[in-house]
Design a protein around this motif. Structure first.
Motif, short mmCIF file in Angstrom:
data_model
loop_
_atom_site.label_atom_id
_atom_site.label_comp_id
_atom_site.label_asym_id
_atom_site.label_seq_id
_atom_site.Cartn_x
_atom_site.Cartn_y
_atom_site.Cartn_z
N ARG A 177 15.03 3.54 -4.95
CA ARG A 177 14.17 2.79 -4.04
C ARG A 177 14.29 0.97 -4.71
O ARG A 177 14.99 1.00 -6.16
CB ARG A 177 13.06 2.59 -4.33
N ASP A 178 14.57 -0.03 -4.28
CA ASP A 178 14.70 -1.16 -4.73
C ASP A 178 13.28 -1.62 -4.28
O ASP A 178 13.29 -1.88 -3.56
CB ASP A 178 16.27 -1.57 -3.69
N SER A 221 0.72 -1.30 -0.15
CA SER A 221 -0.37 -0.21 0.07
C SER A 221 1.25 1.60 0.06
O SER A 221 0.58 2.67 0.28
CB SER A 221 -0.60 -0.07 1.37
N ILE A 222 2.26 1.08 -0.13
CA ILE A 222 3.21 2.50 -0.45
C ILE A 222 2.59 2.93 -1.50
O ILE A 222 3.14 2.47 -2.45
CB ILE A 222 4.55 1.80 -0.20
N SER A 223 2.41 4.11 -1.13
CA SER A 223 2.83 5.44 -2.76
C SER A 223 4.12 5.96 -2.58
O SER A 223 4.22 6.22 -3.55
CB SER A 223 0.94 6.03 -2.51
N SER A 224 4.45 6.71 -1.44
CA SER A 224 5.68 7.26 -1.71
C SER A 224 6.30 6.89 -0.09
O SER A 224 5.98 6.66 0.63
CB SER A 224 5.16 8.83 -1.75
N SER A 244 5.67 3.41 -7.27
CA SER A 244 5.71 3.43 -8.48
C SER A 244 5.96 4.04 -9.64
O SER A 244 6.70 3.06 -10.22
CB SER A 244 4.30 3.46 -8.83
N GLY A 245 6.24 5.16 -9.82
CA GLY A 245 6.48 5.74 -10.78
C GLY A 245 8.14 6.52 -10.91
O GLY A 245 8.43 6.36 -11.72
N GLY A 246 8.33 6.60 -9.37
CA GLY A 246 9.93 6.52 -9.30
C GLY A 246 10.46 8.16 -9.11
O GLY A 246 11.03 8.55 -9.23
N SER A 247 9.14 9.07 -9.34
CA SER A 247 9.93 10.32 -9.61
C SER A 247 10.13 11.35 -8.01
O SER A 247 9.91 10.42 -6.71
CB SER A 247 8.04 11.29 -9.68
N THR A 248 10.74 11.86 -8.15
CA THR A 248 11.84 12.66 -6.88
C THR A 248 11.63 13.53 -6.50
O THR A 248 11.41 14.37 -7.64
CB THR A 248 12.88 12.21 -6.96
N TYR A 249 12.01 14.27 -5.60
CA TYR A 249 11.53 15.63 -5.22
C TYR A 249 12.62 15.80 -3.71
O TYR A 249 13.35 14.83 -3.51
CB TYR A 249 10.18 16.21 -4.78
N TYR A 250 13.18 17.15 -3.76
CA TYR A 250 14.42 17.15 -3.24
C TYR A 250 14.16 19.03 -2.92
O TYR A 250 13.73 19.45 -3.19
CB TYR A 250 15.22 16.96 -4.07
#
Length: 120
Positions: free
Chosen positions: A72-73, A30-33, A54-60
């Motif tokens: 992520r793995d 159920s993890i979304s981010s 799921s999509g792998g988008s990243t924010y900093y």
């Protein structure tokens, strides 16, 4: 419920690199981010980085752009924070966070924190 266990903190010198890990267990489907926050002494907890599961988008946050990388793995249900060119101002307790999203709503989970100390 999701349980988070962080590792990888320590004492390093300015300019060094460090990798933090956060392993998730429980209802990981159920993890979304997932993300990292940090709290320096006398300061409020602040956002560092986030990755969409799921999509792998990243924010900093601006102060770590170009120096930190979140990844992520899937197989290990683990998120990493690769920290390069560390500065004394990066000294803080780093917390891993996971957000789950279900039809019932969203929930946030936190790890216990891991200390990162950068000496000048």
């Amino acid at each position: 419920q999701v349980q988070l266990v962080e590792s990888g903190g320590g004492l390093v010198q300015a300019g060094d690199s460090l990798r933090l890990s956060c392993a998730a267990s429980g209802r990981t489907f159920s993890i979304s981010s997932m993300g990292w926050f940090r709290q320096a002494p006398g300061k409020e907890r602040e956002f560092v980085a986030r990755i969409i599961w799921s999509g792998g988008s990243t924010y900093y946050t601006d102060s770590v752009k170009g120096r930190f990388t979140i990844s992520r793995d899937f197989a290990k249900n683990t998120v990493y924070l690769h920290m390069n060119s560390l500065k004394p101002e990066d000294t803080a307790v780093y917390y891993c966070a996971a957000r789950t999203t279900t039809i019932a709503g969203t929930n946030d989970y936190w790890g216990q924190g891991t200390q990162v100390t950068v000496s000048s």
